[in-house]
Design an enzyme around this catalytic site. Sequence first.
Site, short mmCIF file in Angstrom:
data_model
loop_
_atom_site.label_atom_id
_atom_site.label_comp_id
_atom_site.label_asym_id
_atom_site.label_seq_id
_atom_site.Cartn_x
_atom_site.Cartn_y
_atom_site.Cartn_z
N ASP A 139 38.23 45.69 40.00
CA ASP A 139 37.90 44.64 40.96
C ASP A 139 36.79 45.14 41.89
OD1 ASP A 139 37.87 42.47 42.60
OD2 ASP A 139 39.94 42.69 43.31
N ASP B 117 33.64 39.16 39.29
CA ASP B 117 33.86 40.46 39.92
C ASP B 117 35.19 41.11 39.52
OD1 ASP B 117 35.59 38.84 41.34
OD2 ASP B 117 35.18 39.82 43.25
N GLU B 118 35.71 40.74 38.38
CA GLU B 118 37.03 41.22 38.00
C GLU B 118 37.17 41.28 36.49
OE1 GLU B 118 41.14 39.62 39.21
OE2 GLU B 118 39.69 38.62 40.51
MG LIG Z 1 36.70 41.48 44.27
#
Ligand SMILES: [Mg+2]
Length: 397
Positions: free
Chosen positions: A10, A106-107
Amino acid sequence: MTARLIMHVDLDAFFASIEQHDHPEYQGRPLVVGAQPGQRGVVATCSYEARQFGVRSAMPISEAARRLPPEAVYVRPRMARYLGVSQEIMSILTQVSPLVEPVSVDEAYLDISGMQRLIGTPETIGRRTKQLIQEATGLTVSVGIGPNRLIAKLASDFRKPDGLTFVPVQRVQAFLAPLPLTVLRGVGKKTAPLLQRQGLRSVADVRGLTLLELRKLLGDLAGSRIYDQARGIASDLILPGRARKSISKETTFAEDVTDPDTLRDTLRWAAQEVGHIARQEALKGHCVTLKIRFRGFETHTRSWTLSVPTSADQTIFRQAWEGYQGESWQGRPVRLIGLGLSGWESGATSLPLQGELFTDETNPPSDEREERLYQTLDEVSDKFGRSSVGFGLQRKK
Ligand SMILES: [Mg+2]
């Protein structure tokens, strides 16, 4: 049966971190990516320095400005840049394991089972991953490793930013026990009060209920899911082909249409269908695309980037309809019209359902920039996702 080892990666305050990286003068300062103070609009992401003042994603910008000191920085989102970095990071992750499932910009989840012999302990794999990303992009990530997706995700949340948490099988129960029950998937605004009214606060408290009691309280499906999760039982499947690229609906008219009301109603219907699927799949998109085909098969697509991802019918519709009106297409006979939503943002953020469009983003970026943005998105999903899922629904009359 070999135990699986799942890693959740993350990015820390993704958009804000990119801005601080690209503009060293912003480092160490509270930074908000989103609307400008004095405008209508919200915070898309903020830096950890801003979070110390209680600023959060989706907070109205006026409230953020009230909380933040004068040295705070407010920048407008640069989605093309963020998506480019996202693509770079996803391709770095495939060097760590071929089984990468991006879940948002973002993951990502990775299956790193059986890699210990090649690389080393789970911690070594995590550290190596962080180092590769840091060297290539200058950004920090938080990494969680555990026997399944739930534990990996909670582990990456456990220490942020720049965290690395490994929860081995034998520590799962102890790791989960003290966490607030709201960390369990599916415990939301409706479910949490039901449990809290029973005096339950932690995951350990939830474990005190029998399966029957939980089903009675929450319904069969949610009850069973939460019963399992409280015991650390969750999916360990990583599906590299799972990430869907876009959701779209389009209509081919039996006869070409010039009536603007019909076109508007059709777009509104398409937005409802797309929004419905997005919400079902807990997806929120940054990109709205309008597709239109005129008599003679001349086809155009236009795309707009929203600063705050959305699954709201009205936001999707408004963007596409304003986009249509902004072109000099009125009066031309339309054969096909439709719209799509793509560019998924993290489903894990606690953004409200009604994403808000930035007021001055009704000016679409230049075609060239949009093209690059879409190439980036297409490359990401071609590499990682199944091919585009489109629904060429024929609208019944
Ligand atoms: Mg994040």
